[in-house]
Design a protein around this motif. Sequence first.
Motif, PDB file in Angstrom:
ATOM      1  N   GLY A  89       0.782  -1.153   0.042  1.00 22.20           N
ATOM      2  CA  GLY A  89       0.120   0.067  -0.008  1.00 22.20           C
ATOM      3  C   GLY A  89       0.865   1.181   0.132  1.00 22.20           C
ATOM      4  O   GLY A  89       1.841   1.257  -1.113  1.00 22.20           O
ATOM      5  N   ARG A  90       0.563   2.212   1.014  1.00 24.85           N
ATOM      6  CA  ARG A  90       1.458   3.492   1.168  1.00 24.85           C
ATOM      7  C   ARG A  90       2.806   3.172   1.756  1.00 24.85           C
ATOM      8  O   ARG A  90       3.413   3.981   1.893  1.00 24.85           O
ATOM      9  CB  ARG A  90       0.550   4.385   1.828  1.00 24.85           C
ATOM     10  N   GLY A  91       3.085   2.056   2.378  1.00 19.96           N
ATOM     11  CA  GLY A  91       4.349   1.653   2.856  1.00 19.96           C
ATOM     12  C   GLY A  91       4.553   1.915   4.050  1.00 19.96           C
ATOM     13  O   GLY A  91       5.745   2.193   4.613  1.00 19.96           O
ATOM     14  N   GLU A  92       3.537   2.001   5.073  1.00 17.82           N
ATOM     15  CA  GLU A  92       3.570   2.365   6.479  1.00 17.82           C
ATOM     16  C   GLU A  92       4.598   1.470   6.963  1.00 17.82           C
ATOM     17  O   GLU A  92       5.390   1.734   8.139  1.00 17.82           O
ATOM     18  CB  GLU A  92       2.187   2.411   6.985  1.00 17.82           C
ATOM     19  N   PHE A  93       4.234   0.181   6.779  1.00 17.47           N
ATOM     20  CA  PHE A  93       5.147  -0.907   7.681  1.00 17.47           C
ATOM     21  C   PHE A  93       6.543  -0.760   7.064  1.00 17.47           C
ATOM     22  O   PHE A  93       7.437  -0.977   7.922  1.00 17.47           O
ATOM     23  CB  PHE A  93       4.491  -2.266   7.209  1.00 17.47           C
ATOM     24  N   PHE A 107      11.250  -4.798   1.940  1.00 14.46           N
ATOM     25  CA  PHE A 107      10.862  -4.321   0.565  1.00 14.46           C
ATOM     26  C   PHE A 107       9.490  -4.509   0.397  1.00 14.46           C
ATOM     27  O   PHE A 107       8.908  -5.375   0.973  1.00 14.46           O
ATOM     28  CB  PHE A 107      11.731  -4.970  -0.605  1.00 14.46           C
ATOM     29  N   GLY A 108       8.892  -4.069  -0.405  1.00 15.95           N
ATOM     30  CA  GLY A 108       7.342  -4.186  -0.603  1.00 15.95           C
ATOM     31  C   GLY A 108       7.068  -4.827  -2.026  1.00 15.95           C
ATOM     32  O   GLY A 108       7.979  -4.630  -3.038  1.00 15.95           O
ATOM     33  N   VAL A 109       5.890  -5.252  -2.081  1.00 17.17           N
ATOM     34  CA  VAL A 109       5.155  -5.873  -3.402  1.00 17.17           C
ATOM     35  C   VAL A 109       4.079  -5.238  -3.294  1.00 17.17           C
ATOM     36  O   VAL A 109       3.283  -5.361  -2.472  1.00 17.17           O
ATOM     37  CB  VAL A 109       5.254  -7.209  -3.359  1.00 17.17           C
ATOM     38  N   LYS A 131       2.728   2.027  -5.554  1.00 15.65           N
ATOM     39  CA  LYS A 131       4.130   1.699  -5.999  1.00 15.65           C
ATOM     40  C   LYS A 131       4.886   3.168  -6.102  1.00 15.65           C
ATOM     41  O   LYS A 131       6.001   3.326  -5.497  1.00 15.65           O
ATOM     42  CB  LYS A 131       4.414   0.907  -6.800  1.00 15.65           C
ATOM     43  N   ASP A 132       4.483   3.908  -6.965  1.00 12.34           N
ATOM     44  CA  ASP A 132       5.214   5.274  -7.144  1.00 12.34           C
ATOM     45  C   ASP A 132       4.935   6.150  -6.054  1.00 12.34           C
ATOM     46  O   ASP A 132       6.127   6.634  -5.578  1.00 12.34           O
ATOM     47  CB  ASP A 132       4.304   5.940  -8.443  1.00 12.34           C
ATOM     48  N   VAL A 182      11.736   0.899  -1.189  1.00  8.86           N
ATOM     49  CA  VAL A 182      12.037  -0.202  -2.330  1.00  8.86           C
ATOM     50  C   VAL A 182      10.543  -1.107  -2.578  1.00  8.86           C
ATOM     51  O   VAL A 182      10.315  -1.626  -1.771  1.00  8.86           O
ATOM     52  CB  VAL A 182      13.180  -1.180  -2.070  1.00  8.86           C
ATOM     53  N   VAL A 183      10.040  -0.785  -3.776  1.00  5.51           N
ATOM     54  CA  VAL A 183       8.827  -1.628  -3.924  1.00  5.51           C
ATOM     55  C   VAL A 183       8.702  -2.153  -5.067  1.00  5.51           C
ATOM     56  O   VAL A 183       9.208  -1.270  -6.194  1.00  5.51           O
ATOM     57  CB  VAL A 183       7.485  -0.689  -3.579  1.00  5.51           C
TER      58      VAL A 183
END
Length: 187
Positions: free
Chosen positions: A5-9, A21-23, A30-31, A39-40
């Motif tokens: 999602g928005r990368g909180e974790f 890193f995220g998927v 992602k952007d 890093v996603v």
Amino acid sequence: DIGCGRGEFLEILRDHNIGGFGVEVDADLKDYCESRKLVVEHSDAISYLEKLEDNSLDGIFIDQVVEHLEPAYLVRLLALCYLKLKSGFYLVIETVNPLSFVSFVNFYIDLTHTKPVHPETLKFLIGSVGFKEIETKVSTPIPSEFRLKKIPDVAGTDESSKICNAVYNENIEKLNNILYGDQDYSV
């Protein structure tokens, strides 16, 4: 972080000097994550995991994702998680708790939700793909001011009233757990 999602974790990991890193399947999310120097990978979870070597990941985190998945996809995802994790490392999945009426009532506010996953079903699926030590924890309690109230103990109350109050309070607690139970659970 699958479905980051928005990368909180990912930000929490970074803030604690832990690599991660995220998927993320949504290109805009992602952007956004990349604009925050995270890093996603833009991919769906299964396609991404299929490319990885077995026993190559130190941990997998899946937060508020499984309720968006069709059952066959979820089972395949869990099987891949088992294959890709190093032995002795952790898979953590958090999702909406359908055992809480408040959570269940609000579940379909998000039109992308497919179906809630019962905690026992998720535990069974995780075990069926090979995971051995499976634990469930609830989280995100409803604030007490929104729960049904119990009858307080009052000095000088006769024994009969005390018994009635105790039964009433026990029933209120049961109702509170069903109606206003913790909104999320993790396995």
